[in-house]
Scaffold this motif. Sequence first.
Motif, PDB file in Angstrom:
ATOM      1  N   ALA A  26      14.233  27.279  29.563  1.00 22.96           N
ATOM      2  CA  ALA A  26      13.069  27.680  30.356  1.00 22.96           C
ATOM      3  C   ALA A  26      12.927  26.822  31.611  1.00 22.96           C
ATOM      4  O   ALA A  26      12.592  27.323  32.695  1.00 22.96           O
ATOM      5  N   VAL A  27      13.186  25.519  31.491  1.00 21.60           N
ATOM      6  CA  VAL A  27      13.086  24.624  32.654  1.00 21.60           C
ATOM      7  C   VAL A  27      14.172  24.948  33.677  1.00 21.60           C
ATOM      8  O   VAL A  27      13.924  24.951  34.888  1.00 21.60           O
ATOM      9  N   PHE A  39       7.733  29.596  28.494  1.00 21.43           N
ATOM     10  CA  PHE A  39       8.442  29.470  27.229  1.00 21.43           C
ATOM     11  C   PHE A  39       7.744  30.264  26.134  1.00 21.43           C
ATOM     12  O   PHE A  39       6.597  30.711  26.291  1.00 21.43           O
ATOM     13  N   ASN A  40       8.468  30.436  25.031  1.00 18.13           N
ATOM     14  CA  ASN A  40       7.917  31.129  23.869  1.00 18.13           C
ATOM     15  C   ASN A  40       8.698  30.661  22.641  1.00 18.13           C
ATOM     16  O   ASN A  40       9.832  31.076  22.426  1.00 18.13           O
ATOM     17  N   HIS A  41       8.090  29.776  21.874  1.00 16.89           N
ATOM     18  CA  HIS A  41       8.738  29.242  20.676  1.00 16.89           C
ATOM     19  C   HIS A  41       7.652  28.829  19.682  1.00 16.89           C
ATOM     20  O   HIS A  41       6.604  28.300  20.090  1.00 16.89           O
ATOM     21  N   PRO A  42       7.872  29.053  18.395  1.00 17.43           N
ATOM     22  CA  PRO A  42       6.833  28.713  17.403  1.00 17.43           C
ATOM     23  C   PRO A  42       6.404  27.254  17.442  1.00 17.43           C
ATOM     24  O   PRO A  42       5.222  26.946  17.219  1.00 17.43           O
ATOM     25  N   GLN A  68       3.158  27.849  29.321  1.00 14.59           N
ATOM     26  CA  GLN A  68       3.610  27.654  30.694  1.00 14.59           C
ATOM     27  C   GLN A  68       3.427  26.201  31.078  1.00 14.59           C
ATOM     28  O   GLN A  68       2.439  25.555  30.696  1.00 14.59           O
ATOM     29  N   TRP A  69       4.386  25.699  31.823  1.00 13.07           N
ATOM     30  CA  TRP A  69       4.323  24.324  32.321  1.00 13.07           C
ATOM     31  C   TRP A  69       4.742  24.296  33.773  1.00 13.07           C
ATOM     32  O   TRP A  69       5.640  25.032  34.182  1.00 13.07           O
ATOM     33  N   MET A  70       4.071  23.439  34.556  1.00 12.23           N
ATOM     34  CA  MET A  70       4.447  23.220  35.946  1.00 12.23           C
ATOM     35  C   MET A  70       4.408  21.733  36.230  1.00 12.23           C
ATOM     36  O   MET A  70       3.519  21.013  35.749  1.00 12.23           O
ATOM     37  N   SER A 121      12.119  32.928  36.380  1.00 14.39           N
ATOM     38  CA  SER A 121      12.071  33.537  35.051  1.00 14.39           C
ATOM     39  C   SER A 121      10.627  33.693  34.629  1.00 14.39           C
ATOM     40  O   SER A 121       9.748  32.929  35.056  1.00 14.39           O
ATOM     41  N   GLN A 122      10.379  34.697  33.793  1.00 14.73           N
ATOM     42  CA  GLN A 122       9.065  34.944  33.230  1.00 14.73           C
ATOM     43  C   GLN A 122       9.240  35.545  31.849  1.00 14.73           C
ATOM     44  O   GLN A 122       9.898  36.581  31.702  1.00 14.73           O
ATOM     45  N   ASN A 123       8.680  34.885  30.827  1.00 16.14           N
ATOM     46  CA  ASN A 123       8.645  35.448  29.479  1.00 16.14           C
ATOM     47  C   ASN A 123      10.016  35.946  29.000  1.00 16.14           C
ATOM     48  O   ASN A 123      10.157  37.064  28.525  1.00 16.14           O
TER      49      ASN A 123
END
Length: 290
Positions: A32-33, A43-46, A53-55, A156-158
Motif C-alpha cells: 500500500a505504501v 490499506f485493507n487488512h484484518p 488510510q495513512w498520509m 492506488s485506492q482500495n
Amino acid sequence: MRQLSPAGQDIINGIAQRHGFSVDATMSMLDAVINGNGSMAQFNHPEFSGSGQWMRGGMTMVSDMFNNYLKGRVDGLCSELSNLVANQPDLVRTGSFQSQSQGSGGGYGQVQTSHSGQGNNPGNGFGAASLFVPPAPGTGGDWWPSDLRWPNSTGSQNGVRYAYFSQARRLAIDVGGNVTVYDTLDHQIGGFSQQQSVGGSLSFSSQYGLIDVASLPVVWANGGPVWAQPAPAPAPAPAPYQPDNSAPAYAPAATQDVFATIERLADLRAKGILSDEEFAAKKAELLSRV
C-alpha cells in the motif's frame, strides 16, 4: 508484489516484529505504501481493523476510529515503511496526482495529495540494500506494459492501482493483478476517485467533468493488445413482396354478378317460372364459381 530479496525479507521480518504485526500484514502495508508513492497508503487488512488510510504528516484513519492505540501502531509502521521505500531505487515515481476516496463505513472524506520523488533519508538506518529480487533480464519491474515506459503519475485506492501516461494518452488500471490499459482520448486527467470500498467503480476528472473509466476504449487487456472489432455487416434488405399466384383470385365484381344472378333467379322462382329444383340446381352452379 515482487519477490523480496533475502536482505529485504530480513528487513520486513524486523519491522513486523518491532510493531507487533504479522509479516503478512506488514507486506500488505508495504504494498500500500509503494502504491501510494511512499507518502500515503490506502490499506485493507484484518490486523489494521479492516480498511484505512495513512498520509505522511500525521493523518491516520482506521475503521475502529476510536482505537487510538491501533492508530499509533499503524502510523509507526507506515512511517518506517515509507522511509524504507524512499531509499529503494525506482519505487518512488516523480509526478503528481489527486485522489478522492470513500472508505466502506469509515466515513472518509475527500483526500487530495501530491506525490513527488524523495531522496535518501540518512536517518532511517536502512542503507541501500535491495528490497526486492531484481527482475529477470529483458523484463521490467513495472506492472504496466513495458512500451508505456514512465507514467506521469501513479496511485492506488482500495486495492486498485493506476498509472497515467499523458503523452501516450493511456491509463493503466490494475485490479487484483489484471491489468487493463485505456485510451484516454482527449481527456486532460486531473484526478481520480473511487466509489464506496473495494472494487468500486473508478472515475477521473477532466475538462469534461467526472468520467467513468469504463467509458474509455480498451486498448490492452489479458496480457495483449485489444484490436478494434470490425463493424458488423448490415442485415440484408427484405425481399420485395411477391403475391402467391397459385391460389385462384376472384375479382370482387365477378362475385357481385353471381349474387345478382341468384337474386334474379329467386324472382323467377317466385313468379313460378322456375321450379324449386331448377332454382336450387342453378344456384349451386353459380356458388361453385365463387
